[in-house]
Scaffold this motif. Structure first.
Motif, short mmCIF file in Angstrom:
data_model
loop_
_atom_site.label_atom_id
_atom_site.label_comp_id
_atom_site.label_asym_id
_atom_site.label_seq_id
_atom_site.Cartn_x
_atom_site.Cartn_y
_atom_site.Cartn_z
N GLY A 55 0.78 -1.23 0.00
CA GLY A 55 0.00 0.00 0.00
C GLY A 55 0.81 1.28 0.00
N VAL A 56 2.12 1.18 -0.13
CA VAL A 56 2.97 2.38 -0.17
C VAL A 56 2.79 3.04 -1.53
CG1 VAL A 56 5.35 3.22 -0.14
CG2 VAL A 56 4.61 1.45 1.49
N ARG A 57 2.33 4.30 -1.54
CA ARG A 57 2.04 4.99 -2.79
C ARG A 57 2.77 6.33 -2.88
NH1 ARG A 57 1.01 0.59 -3.41
NH2 ARG A 57 -0.86 -0.40 -4.25
N ASN A 58 3.99 6.32 -2.43
CA ASN A 58 4.88 7.48 -2.54
C ASN A 58 6.16 6.93 -3.16
OD1 ASN A 58 7.41 8.79 -1.24
ND2 ASN A 58 5.82 10.36 -1.01
N TYR A 59 6.65 7.58 -4.21
CA TYR A 59 7.80 7.04 -4.94
C TYR A 59 9.06 6.98 -4.09
CZ TYR A 59 5.12 6.84 -9.24
OH TYR A 59 4.19 6.52 -10.18
N GLN A 60 9.30 7.98 -3.25
CA GLN A 60 10.50 7.95 -2.42
C GLN A 60 10.42 6.79 -1.42
OE1 GLN A 60 11.34 11.52 -0.18
NE2 GLN A 60 13.44 10.90 0.22
N ALA A 61 9.26 6.62 -0.78
CA ALA A 61 9.08 5.52 0.17
C ALA A 61 9.19 4.18 -0.56
CB ALA A 61 7.73 5.65 0.87
N ARG A 62 8.63 4.10 -1.77
CA ARG A 62 8.73 2.87 -2.56
C ARG A 62 10.20 2.55 -2.86
NH1 ARG A 62 8.24 3.24 -8.68
NH2 ARG A 62 10.15 4.34 -8.17
N ASN A 63 10.98 3.57 -3.19
CA ASN A 63 12.40 3.35 -3.48
C ASN A 63 13.13 2.84 -2.24
OD1 ASN A 63 11.94 4.14 -6.10
ND2 ASN A 63 12.75 6.21 -5.80
N PHE A 64 12.73 3.31 -1.07
CA PHE A 64 13.32 2.79 0.16
C PHE A 64 12.95 1.31 0.33
CE2 PHE A 64 13.35 7.31 1.98
CZ PHE A 64 14.67 7.52 1.61
N LEU A 65 11.70 0.94 0.04
CA LEU A 65 11.32 -0.49 0.10
C LEU A 65 12.22 -1.31 -0.81
CD1 LEU A 65 7.40 -0.48 -0.01
CD2 LEU A 65 8.85 -1.06 1.94
N ARG A 66 12.46 -0.80 -2.00
CA ARG A 66 13.29 -1.51 -2.98
C ARG A 66 14.74 -1.60 -2.54
NH1 ARG A 66 10.88 0.66 -8.79
NH2 ARG A 66 8.86 -0.39 -8.58
N ALA A 67 15.18 -0.72 -1.66
CA ALA A 67 16.57 -0.73 -1.18
C ALA A 67 16.76 -1.69 -0.01
CB ALA A 67 16.99 0.68 -0.78
N MET A 68 15.69 -2.22 0.54
CA MET A 68 15.78 -3.10 1.70
C MET A 68 16.37 -4.45 1.30
SD MET A 68 12.18 -2.30 3.56
CE MET A 68 11.94 -0.73 4.38
N SER A 69 17.06 -5.05 2.25
CA SER A 69 17.67 -6.37 2.06
C SER A 69 17.15 -7.33 3.12
CB SER A 69 19.19 -6.29 2.17
OG SER A 69 19.72 -5.44 1.19
N LEU A 70 17.21 -8.61 2.82
CA LEU A 70 16.82 -9.63 3.79
C LEU A 70 17.62 -9.42 5.07
CD1 LEU A 70 16.74 -12.83 1.57
CD2 LEU A 70 14.85 -11.38 2.25
N GLY A 71 16.93 -9.45 6.19
CA GLY A 71 17.58 -9.30 7.49
C GLY A 71 17.63 -7.88 8.01
N ASP A 72 17.39 -6.88 7.15
CA ASP A 72 17.33 -5.51 7.64
C ASP A 72 16.24 -5.43 8.70
OD1 ASP A 72 19.25 -4.76 5.79
OD2 ASP A 72 17.89 -3.51 4.59
N GLU A 73 16.42 -4.54 9.66
CA GLU A 73 15.42 -4.36 10.70
C GLU A 73 14.80 -2.98 10.60
OE1 GLU A 73 17.14 -5.48 14.49
OE2 GLU A 73 16.68 -7.57 14.06
N CYS A 74 13.55 -2.90 11.05
CA CYS A 74 12.84 -1.62 10.99
C CYS A 74 12.08 -1.39 12.29
CB CYS A 74 11.89 -1.57 9.80
SG CYS A 74 10.61 -2.81 9.81
N PHE A 75 12.02 -0.11 12.64
CA PHE A 75 11.13 0.27 13.73
C PHE A 75 9.72 0.29 13.18
CE2 PHE A 75 14.98 2.45 15.52
CZ PHE A 75 15.07 1.67 16.64
N PHE A 76 8.79 -0.26 13.92
CA PHE A 76 7.38 -0.32 13.56
C PHE A 76 6.70 0.85 14.26
CE2 PHE A 76 4.08 -3.40 12.10
CZ PHE A 76 2.97 -2.64 12.43
N TYR A 77 6.26 1.82 13.46
CA TYR A 77 5.71 3.07 13.98
C TYR A 77 4.20 3.08 13.81
CZ TYR A 77 5.15 8.13 14.62
OH TYR A 77 4.78 9.37 15.07
N HIS A 78 3.47 3.31 14.90
CA HIS A 78 2.02 3.47 14.83
C HIS A 78 1.71 4.92 14.49
CE1 HIS A 78 0.95 -0.14 17.67
NE2 HIS A 78 1.41 -0.52 16.49
N SER A 79 0.97 5.14 13.39
CA SER A 79 0.64 6.50 12.96
C SER A 79 -0.87 6.68 12.91
CB SER A 79 1.25 6.79 11.59
OG SER A 79 0.65 5.99 10.60
N SER A 80 -1.28 7.94 12.80
CA SER A 80 -2.71 8.28 12.69
C SER A 80 -3.54 7.61 13.77
CB SER A 80 -3.24 7.92 11.29
OG SER A 80 -2.52 8.60 10.30
N CYS A 81 -3.08 7.76 15.00
CA CYS A 81 -3.77 7.16 16.14
C CYS A 81 -3.59 8.07 17.35
CB CYS A 81 -3.20 5.76 16.41
SG CYS A 81 -1.44 5.71 16.80
#
Length: 150
Positions: free
Chosen positions: A28-54
């Motif tokens: 559901g990511v519909r921003n090109y910069q954010a999409r490019n970051f998804l494409r830059a991810m590698s197996l094993g990378d870790e991410c903080f899970f952020y709760h938004s709009s709450c």
């Protein structure tokens, strides 16, 4: 290994929901910069899970990237809120990754607290008007946030 921050509305997918599922598709990511970051991810990378709009936006835990980026199937699904009428099976501009639950923090680290940390001054999340749903996190920023979660 690289580090990231990924935002989700808890009604759609929360850290507790990911914990129950163990793994889920991040789509559901519909921003090109954010999409490019998804494409830059590698197996094993870790991410903080952020709760938004709450009521209590903030970092709720950690997830791990378990697949490389692939075409986001929600772009092709007319019943999905993330449908893109211009996308096709041959030309789908959007990407998704799969994530696995790593850790749920005892307490959400609220955005207000994150904004007070000088070590996070360059993190796009704390800048006014930053709406990016996926962003890189430096090793120093990762360590500063992990110290807050202890």
């Amino acid at each position: 290994m690289a580090y990231w921050l990924m935002k989700s509305e808890p009604e759609e997918l929360s850290i507790e929901g990911l914990s129950r599922l163990d793994e889920a598709r991040w789509d559901g990511v519909r921003n090109y910069q954010a999409r490019n970051f998804l494409r830059a991810m590698s197996l094993g990378d870790e991410c903080f899970f952020y709760h938004s709009s709450c009521p209590q936006p903030g970092i709720a835990g950690i997830a791990r990237i378990i697949t490389a980026a692939y075409p986001d199937p929600t772009a092709l699904d007319p019943s999905s809120p993330y449908h893109d009428a211009k996308a096709s099976a041959e030309k789908n501009p959007w990407s998704a990754v799969d994530v696995a639950h790593v850790r749920t923090f005892r307490h959400v680290l609220p955005l207000g607290l994150l904004k007070q940390q000088t070590a996070l001054a360059e993190l796009p999340l704390v800048h006014k008007g930053s709406r990016l749903s996926v962003m890189p996190v430096s090793e120093a920023q990762w360590a500063a946030i992990m110290a807050l979660s202890a």
